[in-house]
Design a protein around this motif. Structure first.
Motif, PDB file in Angstrom:
ATOM      1  N   SER A 184      14.806  -8.493  -0.360  1.00  0.00           N
ATOM      2  CA  SER A 184      13.800  -8.320  -1.700  1.00  0.00           C
ATOM      3  C   SER A 184      13.374  -7.226  -2.522  1.00  0.00           C
ATOM      4  O   SER A 184      12.919  -7.737  -3.805  1.00  0.00           O
ATOM      5  CB  SER A 184      12.551  -7.868  -0.699  1.00  0.00           C
ATOM      6  N   LYS A 188      12.307  -8.414  -6.299  1.00  0.00           N
ATOM      7  CA  LYS A 188      11.884  -7.800  -7.190  1.00  0.00           C
ATOM      8  C   LYS A 188      12.576  -7.448  -8.784  1.00  0.00           C
ATOM      9  O   LYS A 188      11.796  -7.784  -9.659  1.00  0.00           O
ATOM     10  CB  LYS A 188      11.633  -6.443  -6.727  1.00  0.00           C
ATOM     11  N   ALA A 211       9.754 -14.032   5.781  1.00  0.00           N
ATOM     12  CA  ALA A 211       8.654 -12.602   5.419  1.00  0.00           C
ATOM     13  C   ALA A 211       9.759 -12.197   4.586  1.00  0.00           C
ATOM     14  O   ALA A 211       9.379 -11.055   4.039  1.00  0.00           O
ATOM     15  CB  ALA A 211       9.006 -11.903   6.033  1.00  0.00           C
ATOM     16  N   SER A 212      11.071 -12.782   3.863  1.00  0.00           N
ATOM     17  CA  SER A 212      11.399 -12.128   2.881  1.00  0.00           C
ATOM     18  C   SER A 212      11.377 -12.955   2.268  1.00  0.00           C
ATOM     19  O   SER A 212      10.581 -13.609   1.095  1.00  0.00           O
ATOM     20  CB  SER A 212      13.013 -10.983   3.140  1.00  0.00           C
ATOM     21  N   MET A 215       9.662 -15.907   1.089  1.00  0.00           N
ATOM     22  CA  MET A 215       8.331 -16.514   0.295  1.00  0.00           C
ATOM     23  C   MET A 215       7.918 -15.968  -1.818  1.00  0.00           C
ATOM     24  O   MET A 215       7.207 -15.507  -1.542  1.00  0.00           O
ATOM     25  CB  MET A 215       7.371 -16.237   0.706  1.00  0.00           C
ATOM     26  N   GLU A 216       9.331 -15.195  -2.060  1.00  0.00           N
ATOM     27  CA  GLU A 216       9.082 -14.041  -2.780  1.00  0.00           C
ATOM     28  C   GLU A 216       8.935 -14.626  -4.177  1.00  0.00           C
ATOM     29  O   GLU A 216       8.659 -14.227  -5.457  1.00  0.00           O
ATOM     30  CB  GLU A 216      10.038 -13.292  -2.877  1.00  0.00           C
TER      31      GLU A 216
ATOM     32  N   LEU B 124       4.293 -14.541   3.736  1.00  0.00           N
ATOM     33  CA  LEU B 124       3.849 -13.725   2.811  1.00  0.00           C
ATOM     34  C   LEU B 124       3.400 -12.299   2.561  1.00  0.00           C
ATOM     35  O   LEU B 124       4.293 -11.498   2.105  1.00  0.00           O
ATOM     36  CB  LEU B 124       3.070 -14.499   1.550  1.00  0.00           C
ATOM     37  N   ILE B 126       4.405  -9.934   4.933  1.00  0.00           N
ATOM     38  CA  ILE B 126       5.233  -8.797   4.839  1.00  0.00           C
ATOM     39  C   ILE B 126       5.465  -9.007   3.573  1.00  0.00           C
ATOM     40  O   ILE B 126       6.761  -7.843   2.997  1.00  0.00           O
ATOM     41  CB  ILE B 126       5.801  -9.487   5.929  1.00  0.00           C
ATOM     42  N   ALA B 127       6.392 -10.067   3.012  1.00  0.00           N
ATOM     43  CA  ALA B 127       7.389  -9.835   2.101  1.00  0.00           C
ATOM     44  C   ALA B 127       6.421  -9.638   0.655  1.00  0.00           C
ATOM     45  O   ALA B 127       7.170  -8.778  -0.097  1.00  0.00           O
ATOM     46  CB  ALA B 127       7.325 -11.988   1.645  1.00  0.00           C
ATOM     47  N   GLU B 128       5.516  -9.884   0.170  1.00  0.00           N
ATOM     48  CA  GLU B 128       4.908  -9.127  -0.852  1.00  0.00           C
ATOM     49  C   GLU B 128       4.940  -7.494  -0.424  1.00  0.00           C
ATOM     50  O   GLU B 128       5.473  -7.010  -1.252  1.00  0.00           O
ATOM     51  CB  GLU B 128       3.629  -9.430  -1.013  1.00  0.00           C
ATOM     52  N   LEU B 130       7.133  -5.754   1.142  1.00  0.00           N
ATOM     53  CA  LEU B 130       8.675  -5.452   1.201  1.00  0.00           C
ATOM     54  C   LEU B 130       8.914  -5.036  -0.807  1.00  0.00           C
ATOM     55  O   LEU B 130       9.525  -4.433  -0.627  1.00  0.00           O
ATOM     56  CB  LEU B 130       9.765  -6.630   1.732  1.00  0.00           C
ATOM     57  N   MET B 131       8.458  -6.438  -1.111  1.00  0.00           N
ATOM     58  CA  MET B 131       8.870  -6.269  -2.894  1.00  0.00           C
ATOM     59  C   MET B 131       8.263  -5.161  -3.392  1.00  0.00           C
ATOM     60  O   MET B 131       8.509  -4.663  -3.918  1.00  0.00           O
ATOM     61  CB  MET B 131       8.636  -7.917  -2.955  1.00  0.00           C
ATOM     62  N   GLU B 132       6.766  -5.224  -3.054  1.00  0.00           N
ATOM     63  CA  GLU B 132       6.422  -4.078  -3.924  1.00  0.00           C
ATOM     64  C   GLU B 132       6.784  -2.506  -3.978  1.00  0.00           C
ATOM     65  O   GLU B 132       6.587  -1.776  -4.303  1.00  0.00           O
ATOM     66  CB  GLU B 132       4.576  -4.407  -3.462  1.00  0.00           C
ATOM     67  N   THR B 134       9.526  -1.551  -2.977  1.00  0.00           N
ATOM     68  CA  THR B 134      10.975  -1.713  -3.564  1.00  0.00           C
ATOM     69  C   THR B 134      10.526  -0.335  -5.099  1.00  0.00           C
ATOM     70  O   THR B 134      11.403   0.317  -5.269  1.00  0.00           O
ATOM     71  CB  THR B 134      11.485  -2.512  -3.813  1.00  0.00           C
ATOM     72  N   THR B 135       9.505  -1.100  -5.489  1.00  0.00           N
ATOM     73  CA  THR B 135       9.386  -0.166  -6.717  1.00  0.00           C
ATOM     74  C   THR B 135       8.068   0.148  -7.497  1.00  0.00           C
ATOM     75  O   THR B 135       8.022   0.244  -7.829  1.00  0.00           O
ATOM     76  CB  THR B 135       9.306  -1.125  -8.323  1.00  0.00           C
ATOM     77  N   VAL B 158       9.923   0.493   3.919  1.00  0.00           N
ATOM     78  CA  VAL B 158      10.863   0.234   3.095  1.00  0.00           C
ATOM     79  C   VAL B 158      10.561   1.498   1.877  1.00  0.00           C
ATOM     80  O   VAL B 158       9.473   1.526   1.033  1.00  0.00           O
ATOM     81  CB  VAL B 158      10.757  -1.510   1.520  1.00  0.00           C
ATOM     82  N   TYR B 249      16.407   2.480  -4.437  1.00  0.00           N
ATOM     83  CA  TYR B 249      16.943   0.477  -3.878  1.00  0.00           C
ATOM     84  C   TYR B 249      18.780   0.871  -3.635  1.00  0.00           C
ATOM     85  O   TYR B 249      18.955  -0.012  -3.359  1.00  0.00           O
ATOM     86  CB  TYR B 249      17.242  -0.085  -6.028  1.00  0.00           C
TER      87      TYR B 249
END
Lengths: 284, 262
Positions: A184, A188, A211-212, A215-216, B124, B126-128, B130-132, B134-135, B158, B249
């Motif tokens: 993820s 990003k 869930a990673s 879907m991103e 989605l 959960i994925a969002e 994780l992604m958000e 990280t930054t 995270v 990161y």
């Protein structure tokens, strides 16, 4: 809850060989029964049609077959092909399981990464393999995906990814769970660099991969009929003791609920992908 | 007194342990709860808001299991729905806007497993996160206080620092789930618990967490005092990191690298 919910029967390993067995034209041609229309389809006809039954049912496809289907001939250059990891947790039976799967599939791990051209459009590409422990994500799958996105940032390339996965690989425990965060983070960075990521969700895409990185993507495509979800349908049924709605977790219902951009059959994938790449590469 | 991994799993699930709300009320002053994901609803399994940690405004997010039968049912046994994760993300983005650090308390057997959760995009959500996460440009500390069940736990995990209580567990799948999939026998959970390497010591050895917190005086004031000053100290330390996002990161980039060959 349970992360790995789609465990395939062992006998699917055997049919997941690297390439199609050459079909003998003379002696009674081998057939496969379609799980959807129940008709027996000659294998040669299936192969010629990207493993799609005339009724539209999309059969499972191994990663090399997919590569051949979407990339321009000779354009694919594989990256990180030799990357492996032993048995990080010394999980009972995992080493043997890996050896068996490697033998049967001819692949070292559950994802193939590289660069390729799709109808002339250069991109980074990853393709997961349903015949390698159902595309489950362990440390190698996570690392290869991460490296590919980092590579794509350096070269300013779009990423196209085909997902198929039962989720995180439980034999690698926490190490596999952490791959969700690692991939993820890389997605990003790629996204923040203003680069395009298109995912094609194929049957099944579930658990920790849903869930990673699955879907991103900026644009989410799926194959007709693909199972897409987080928790497995059987687990949900057992946990809630309620019967599931018709079409639950199919690409069609996921689209209706607003979580996909489009459903694209195999016959149209190459054209769709190249068009999306062209729209973002500033080309014509 | 020798403990097996499975006996630790049982301890982690014990409903006499302090829950998320206990941490919120004992560690911070003036907690203001903020509800809702602004999309669909408010998930009682995740409690979030603003409070002060030794005077410093912080955003606090906790998974709450509840203790009595009634509370547990209201909190959905600490199994968050997508709107819970979206509320958490909303509050993290709000914290970023106002320069507040984020502190998360994790205690869940996993994300809610149900038809509605799926239809509203559990994966989605959960994925969002994780992604958000990280930054996120503010310091984040996550503490596993009981069960750390899979993606549903990682969605708040995270962080720049991840700590675990000594009897908390962190796992990709429950030992029962693992045993029933691999050996078709949930009774082999004991073996699975040992194989999954899910204890705090295992997680530390694997490089997944940074510190193990002693449970001496668990739930009593000296315990909270110790944790409070540890949180304060660490936030001061993180405030000095000029490349917080880069360090985060790198922290997750390393995961599993020690096992790679080729």
């Amino acid at each position: 809850m349970a992360f790995i919910n789609f465990i395939k029967p062992k006998n699917q390993l055997e049919e997941g060989g690297r390439t199609a067995a050459p079909v003998q034209e003379d002696a009674g041609e081998p057939e496969k029964t379609c799980p959807n229309c129940r008709k027996a389809i000659p294998l040669s006809r299936l192969w010629a049609n990207h493993l799609v039954c005339p009724c539209g049912c999309h059969f499972r496809m191994n990663a090399r077959q997919r590569l051949a289907m979407v990339t321009d001939p000779g354009s694919f250059r594989e990256l990180y092909a030799d990357l492996t990891a032993g048995n990080p947790l010394d999980f009972p039976g995992y080493g043997e399981k890996l050896a068996t799967v490697r033998n049967a599939s001819g692949e070292k791990e559950g994802v193939i990464c590289g660069t390729a051209a799709i109808d002339g459009q250069k991109c980074c590409l990853f393709v997961m393999d349903p015949y390698f422990m159902m595309g489950s994500m362990g440390s190698v799958v996570g690392e290869k995906i991460t490296r590919l996105f980092e590579y794509a940032v350096e070269r300013r390339l779009s990423v196209v990814g085909f997902t198929v996965s039962g989720g995180a690989r439980m034999q690698e425990g926490l190490v596999s769970l952490m791959q969700m965060a690692k991939t993820s983070a890389a997605v990003k960075r790629h996204s923040d660099a203003g680069l395009l990521y298109v995912a094609v969700l194929t049957d099944p895409t579930t658990g920790g991969v849903t869930a990673s990185f699955a879907m991103e993507a900026d644009i989410l495509l799926a194959e007709p009929g693909a199972t897409i979800g987080f928790a497995g349908a059987r687990v949900i049924e057992q946990t809630t003791r309620k019967s599931l709605p018709k079409g639950f977790q199919t690409a069609e219902s996921v689209l209706q609920h607003g979580f996909l951009d489009s459903i694209v059959p195999r016959s149209g994938q190459k054209q769709m992908l190249s068009e999306l790449l062209r729209l973002h590469n500033g080309g014509v | 007194m020798s403990q097996t991994p499975y006996s630790i799993v049982k301890k982690a699930r014990d409903n006499t342990r302090p829950t998320g709300l206990d941490y919120i009320h004992n560690l911070f002053q003036g907690f203001v709860e903020l509800h809702g994901d602004r999309r669909f609803g408010d998930d009682a399994a995740i409690v979030g808001g603003i409070a002060r940690l030794e005077g410093l405004p912080v955003t606090v997010i906790a998974i709450e299991k509840g203790r009595t039968a009634k509370e547990r049912s209201f909190r959905n046994f600490g199994a968050p729905n997508p709107e819970g994760y979206r509320k958490a993300l909303r509050l993290m983005k709000q914290a970023e806007k106002f320069g507040r650090p984020v502190i998360c308390f994790i205690d869940t057997s996993g994300a809610c497993c149900g038809v509605e959760a799926e239809e509203r995009g559990q994966g989605l959500a959960i994925a969002e996160n994780l992604m958000e996460m990280t930054t996120l440009c503010v310091p984040v500390i996550s503490v596993l206080i009981g069960e750390g069940g899979s993606g549903g736990a990682l969605a708040l995990g995270v962080a720049d620092r991840v700590w675990m209580l000594e009897n908390a567990v962190y796992s990709v799948i429950s030992p029962e789930g693992c045993a029933s999939i691999l050996w078709k026998d949930a009774a082999k959970a004991e073996t699975a618990a040992a194989s999954l390497k899910l204890t705090a010591q295992d997680a530390k050895d694997l490089g997944v967490i940074d510190e193990i917190l002693s449970e001496e005086n668990l739930g009593k004031q000296p315990f909270y005092q110790g944790l409070r000053s540890r949180l304060s100290r660490t936030l001061t330390e993180l405030a000095g990191d000029e490349d917080l996002v880069g360090s985060r990161y790198a922290r997750f980039r390393r995961m599993g690298a020690q096992f790679l060959q080729g």
